[in-house]
Design a protein around this motif. Sequence first.
Motif: not given
Length: 203
Positions: A1-6, A8-13, A136-139
């Motif tokens: 979950m680490t890289e994927f989690g980063d 996920l959690a790193g995407r901001r509006s 949004m995640l791909a961007a």
Amino acid sequence: MTEFGDVLAGRRSVRRFRPEPVPRDVLMKILAAGSWAPSPTNRQGWEFAAVYSDSLKKEMADAARGAWDDACAKAGGISGTVSEYAGNFVWFADAPVVIVVSARRPEGFMQSLFGGDAGTVSGSGTAAAMAAQNIMLAAHAEGIGTCCLTGPLAAGDRLKKIAGVGGRFEIVCLVALGYPAETPAAPERKPVDDYTRIIDDER
Ligand SMILES: Cc1cc2nc3c(=O)[nH]c(=O)nc-3n(C[C@H](O)[C@H](O)[C@H](O)COP(=O)(O)O)c2cc1C
């Protein structure tokens, strides 16, 4: 979950963008990530309109402003608050690209079977929202900022006309997109226990 989690959690509006354009090939790669979203019977009943045109983005924002102004006029005592709030729904005019994410309306037979619940049961809107999240995640993974907006849908019918969305589709959200000119702090998240109930046989 680490890289994927980063990721996920790193995407901001992101709501402020650098002026440099988003190359079409990069945009198409990001939009293609939408197609990996799940959808009912894999129908992929979504459509994306990528608006680069400054004049059309402005027209869309003006339509949103107009719809919110109309709402404010009806809001009486709270009209000042509503009007201030409406600023959240028009800034997208300055984003380099605005993606209009639409979902196919439920088939007629679904409407006769389920009436007002047909959209929920058919799931196209839900799937399109999942496609939007993929986008949004791909961007974000490409170093491009995004923000999902639904406030402008107060002018949904006007936006459909401006973006040429067909009658068989409904707009689900807009996604503003571009190279970020800001690094917003992460808004706090609720702890998982606050919004989750585990339902098991053990009481
Ligand atoms: C369905 C949806 C609608 C949203 N509508 C708007 C909007 O109209 N205007 C806006 O500025 N932000 C909008 N947002 C962005 C949220 O304000 C943002 O996701 C939230 O504050 C959490 O911040 P984060 O995305 O950086 O984690 C919307 C987000 C979602 C998921």
